[in-house]
Each structure stands twice: as structure tokens, then as C-alpha cells.
Design a protein around this motif. Structure first.
Motif, PDB file in Angstrom:
ATOM      1  N   ALA A 190       0.845  -1.193   0.000  1.00 54.26           N
ATOM      2  CA  ALA A 190       0.000   0.000   0.000  1.00 54.26           C
ATOM      3  C   ALA A 190       0.882   1.245   0.000  1.00 54.26           C
ATOM      4  O   ALA A 190       1.970   1.248   0.580  1.00 54.26           O
ATOM      5  N   ILE A 191       0.408   2.295  -0.661  1.00 54.93           N
ATOM      6  CA  ILE A 191       1.113   3.573  -0.701  1.00 54.93           C
ATOM      7  C   ILE A 191       0.153   4.670  -0.281  1.00 54.93           C
ATOM      8  O   ILE A 191      -0.943   4.795  -0.844  1.00 54.93           O
ATOM      9  N   GLU A 192       0.552   5.438   0.710  1.00 53.63           N
ATOM     10  CA  GLU A 192      -0.207   6.622   1.123  1.00 53.63           C
ATOM     11  C   GLU A 192       0.567   7.852   0.673  1.00 53.63           C
ATOM     12  O   GLU A 192       1.774   7.961   0.926  1.00 53.63           O
ATOM     13  N   VAL A 193      -0.116   8.772  -0.029  1.00 48.14           N
ATOM     14  CA  VAL A 193       0.537   9.938  -0.625  1.00 48.14           C
ATOM     15  C   VAL A 193       0.181  11.186   0.170  1.00 48.14           C
ATOM     16  O   VAL A 193      -0.995  11.428   0.463  1.00 48.14           O
ATOM     17  N   LYS A 194       1.190  11.981   0.490  1.00 49.77           N
ATOM     18  CA  LYS A 194       0.984  13.250   1.185  1.00 49.77           C
ATOM     19  C   LYS A 194       1.750  14.348   0.461  1.00 49.77           C
ATOM     20  O   LYS A 194       2.862  14.124  -0.041  1.00 49.77           O
ATOM     21  N   THR A 195       1.160  15.525   0.407  1.00 49.89           N
ATOM     22  CA  THR A 195       1.820  16.685  -0.205  1.00 49.89           C
ATOM     23  C   THR A 195       1.860  17.826   0.789  1.00 49.89           C
ATOM     24  O   THR A 195       0.930  18.001   1.595  1.00 49.89           O
ATOM     25  N   THR A 196       2.943  18.593   0.749  1.00 51.50           N
ATOM     26  CA  THR A 196       3.051  19.812   1.540  1.00 51.50           C
ATOM     27  C   THR A 196       3.687  20.887   0.677  1.00 51.50           C
ATOM     28  O   THR A 196       4.427  20.578  -0.267  1.00 51.50           O
ATOM     29  N   LEU A 197       3.410  22.130   0.987  1.00 53.52           N
ATOM     30  CA  LEU A 197       4.110  23.211   0.324  1.00 53.52           C
ATOM     31  C   LEU A 197       5.529  23.246   0.838  1.00 53.52           C
ATOM     32  O   LEU A 197       5.781  23.031   2.040  1.00 53.52           O
ATOM     33  N   ALA A 198       6.502  23.480  -0.033  1.00 57.59           N
ATOM     34  CA  ALA A 198       7.921  23.392   0.314  1.00 57.59           C
ATOM     35  C   ALA A 198       8.284  24.409   1.383  1.00 57.59           C
ATOM     36  O   ALA A 198       8.115  25.605   1.205  1.00 57.59           O
ATOM     37  N   LYS A 199       8.764  23.922   2.490  1.00 54.88           N
ATOM     38  CA  LYS A 199       9.289  24.768   3.560  1.00 54.88           C
ATOM     39  C   LYS A 199       9.974  23.854   4.567  1.00 54.88           C
ATOM     40  O   LYS A 199       9.792  22.639   4.565  1.00 54.88           O
ATOM     41  N   ARG A 200      10.751  24.429   5.429  1.00 57.99           N
ATOM     42  CA  ARG A 200      11.463  23.639   6.436  1.00 57.99           C
ATOM     43  C   ARG A 200      10.477  23.061   7.441  1.00 57.99           C
ATOM     44  O   ARG A 200       9.458  23.669   7.754  1.00 57.99           O
ATOM     45  N   HIS A 201      10.789  21.890   7.946  1.00 58.43           N
ATOM     46  CA  HIS A 201       9.963  21.210   8.948  1.00 58.43           C
ATOM     47  C   HIS A 201       8.524  21.050   8.466  1.00 58.43           C
ATOM     48  O   HIS A 201       7.571  21.430   9.146  1.00 58.43           O
ATOM     49  N   ALA A 202       8.361  20.513   7.264  1.00 56.04           N
ATOM     50  CA  ALA A 202       7.030  20.303   6.717  1.00 56.04           C
ATOM     51  C   ALA A 202       6.255  19.315   7.587  1.00 56.04           C
ATOM     52  O   ALA A 202       6.753  18.241   7.934  1.00 56.04           O
ATOM     53  N   ARG A 203       5.055  19.687   7.930  1.00 53.50           N
ATOM     54  CA  ARG A 203       4.194  18.825   8.736  1.00 53.50           C
ATOM     55  C   ARG A 203       3.293  18.025   7.806  1.00 53.50           C
ATOM     56  O   ARG A 203       2.563  18.596   6.995  1.00 53.50           O
ATOM     57  N   VAL A 204       3.351  16.730   7.931  1.00 47.72           N
ATOM     58  CA  VAL A 204       2.516  15.835   7.137  1.00 47.72           C
ATOM     59  C   VAL A 204       1.295  15.485   7.975  1.00 47.72           C
ATOM     60  O   VAL A 204       1.414  14.922   9.064  1.00 47.72           O
TER      61      VAL A 204
END
Length: 337
Positions: A190-204
């Protein structure tokens, strides 16, 4: 039949002089065993579809799907012989464009069948799917956050799954729109996909206690994309969808299934102008194997009585769980390296 063509037909019918029957209609296909019409009902000038066929056909349990802002009427007339009539009418003008997509989908589904019974059943089945979709899809389209999430899922299919699994298995593995606890499942991986806007210490952000629980699977991978907003170098959600459709064009069955799953995910082409306002550039792609003491909350380690949770993990703190794209490919192929 396209949504734009239906909108034009409804506009033309609505400009005619009201008739004594209370309805104007235009047959949409002359060869289908089911009589299917675009119609305008003069009480409120409501656009809709009229689907008729000889014989008596009822949905299971006589249950008619009810969609937000749409009225569905089913009846069987007796004289001179039984005839089934299904009316699907728009009641909320704000949903006109989405209703046009629904109607075009129903027309294509019905005319593909070779008997009246199959056509009516197929129409009711598709209405059941749209019943769920009308509750999910905002009239103005997906929010920017949901656009990014869908972009990430499609990026995994584009860059990884189609290459490894081929079109049919790749599309079937995309279970997130159903919805499922993870976005992709192929055999035991299984694959779970998460995206965040690029920045330090990205919170998923993790949506629930099952999303990072690997126990139902042989392996669970977290795919994390950091995305930059870039008007010059970025790609829109619509262009990514178009590229995937082009890649799937040689396999009509998979292409159709892909479009169905796009719709389940809330993506409609009528919102393309909205989605074209945002361009994203994938600044980094990371894969993490979820196992052992990977930081997460699951049903297994939650205190008794705690549930329905949401939490975040710091992507920069996951380095020791990182896997390469080749290792993820191996898992999908049944090789744990």
C-alpha cells in the motif's frame, strides 16, 4: 454526448414557446433501444433527462437514488402496455454545470446497452454513484488543498505505477477515491501519498488512526511530495490529468476506469479554468517505509476509548525510514529489498 452539447440543447429548448404538455424534449439517440431525451419542464424551466422503455423495470427495493439538488422520478405506466419512465431533473440552478456532466455520463451509459432492461438498470447504477459524488463535489470545484492532494496521487501514478505495473493494474491500484485508508494498494503493498508546500519542517497531516497502520498489508509506504507554487515552471492539475489520459489512451477500458476514479475523487473537467490558476513544481519526492517504530498513531497503540484522531508528523525527522524509488518498485513487484 458532451456536457456542453447538453447545455446548448437545454438552452434551445428553454427558448421555445411553452407547450400544453408542460415539457419540451429532444431525442438524443435514435438507435438506442431505450428512448432517451433531453427535456425542459416548464414548471420552473427545469432541465433534465427523460429515459423511457417498454416493459416494467424497478430498482432493487424500489429505492431511487437521491442526489443533492436533483429530483429523480420513477414510474411504470400500464396502458396500453407496461412502460418504464425515469425522469432526472435539476432543481438547484447552482449545480447546472455538474448536472450536465452527470447527464452526459447517464446518456453514454444508457446508449451503450443493447436492451431496455440493461439500459434502465445501468442508468440507476450510475445514479447511485452520482448520489455519492453530489455530496462530495463543491459547485465551485476542489479546494486548493484537495487539488494538491490529488496532484500528488496522480504524480505517483505518472512517475511510478504506470511504468512498473502497466495501465490496467496501475489504475486498479488507485483505491483512494473509493475511499480507502491508503491511496494505492497493489497485491500486498500500500502507498499513502501526502503533499506539503515546500518549507522547512514540513508537517505531514495524518487523517486517522488507520492511515499509517501497516498491519493489513505486507508493506506500507508513505510518499511525500514537497511542492512549490511556480507560475513559470510548474504544472497544473489539468495538464497532469491530460498527460495521464494520453498515456492510457491505448487501453480504452483502463482509460474509462481512470476517468471514473477521477470523478470519484471529485475532479470534473468543467472546473478546468479554476484548476489552471494553480501551478505546482515538485521540489522533492521522498518515500518512507512505515514499519517498526515509525512515528504514528494506530488502533494498536491508542489508549482505550480514543478514536477519530488527526495528527501530524515532521517529514524531516523520517530520514532513517527512507526508501528509494527502486525499493518501492521492488515492493510493488513482490520483492522486498
Amino acid at each position: 454526448m458532451t456536457p456542453d452539447r447538453l447545455l446548448e440543447i437545454w438552452r434551445q429548448l428553454g427558448e421555445e414557446t411553452p407547450s400544453a404538455t408542460g415539457m419540451h424534449r429532444l431525442r438524443l439517440d435514435t438507435e438506442s433501444p431505450v428512448d432517451i431525451f433531453a427535456c425542459i419542464v416548464w414548471s420552473g424551466r427545469r432541465p433534465g433527462l427523460l429515459i423511457e422503455g417498454a416493459g416494467e423495470y424497478r430498482p432493487a427495493g424500489d429505492r431511487i437514488p437521491v442526489c443533492r439538488g436533483v429530483r429523480t422520478l420513477h414510474e411504470v405506466t400500464r396502458a396500453p402496455t407496461p412502460r418504464t419512465i425515469l425522469r432526472v431533473l435539476l432543481e438547484d440552478d447552482r449545480l447546472l454545470e455538474i448536472f450536465a456532466v452527470l447527464s452526459a455520463d447517464l446518456v453514454e451509459a444508457v446508449i451503450a446497452e443493447t436492451t431496455v432492461a440493461a439500459g434502465v438498470r445501468r442508468c440507476l447504477d450510475r445514479l447511485c454513484m452520482w448520489q455519492i459524488l453530489f455530496d462530495r463535489i463543491p459547485a465551485e470545484g476542489l479546494s486548493e488543498e484537495r487539488q494538491r492532494g490529488l496532484f500528488g496521487e496522480l504524480a505517483v501514478m505518472d512517475s511510478l505505477l504506470l511504468k512498473i505495473l502497466g495501465s490496467s493494474a496501475a489504475v486498479r491500484s488507485w483505491v483512494g477515491p473509493d475511499p480507502a485508508n491508503q491511496d494505492f494498494v497493489h497485491r500486498g503493498t500500500a502507498i499513502e501519498v501526502k503533499t506539503t508546500l515546500a518549507k522547512r519542517h514540513a508537517r505531514v497531516m495524518i487523517s486517522n488512526e488507520k492511515q499509517l497502520d501497516e498491519r493489513p498489508h505486507d508493506a506500507l509506504v508513505l510518499a511525500h511530495f514537497r511542492m512549490d507554487e511556480s507560475a513559470s515552471l510548474g504544472e497544473t492539475l489539468t495538464s497532469l490529468v491530460a498527460r495521464l489520459r494520453a498515456r492510457l489512451a491505448a487501453d480504452p477500458v483502463s482509460a474509462r476506469e481512470f476517468d471514473d476514479r477521477l470523478t470519484l475523487a471529485g475532479y470534473l473537467d468543467i472546473h478546468a479554468q479554476v484548476y489552471d490558476r494553480n501551478k505546482w513544481l515538485l521540489s522533492s519526492t521522498r518515500f518512507y517505509r512505515v514499519q517498526g517504530d515509525f512515528p504514528r498513531l494506530t488502533e494498536h497503540n491508542l489508549p482505550s476509548g480514543v478514536g477519530d484522531i488527526k495528527y501530524s508528523i515532521i517529514a524531516d525527522d523520517l530520514a532513517r525510514y527512507e526508501a528509494t524509488a527502486e525499493q518501492v518498485a521492488g515492493l510493488l513487484e513482490g520483492v522486498d529489498v
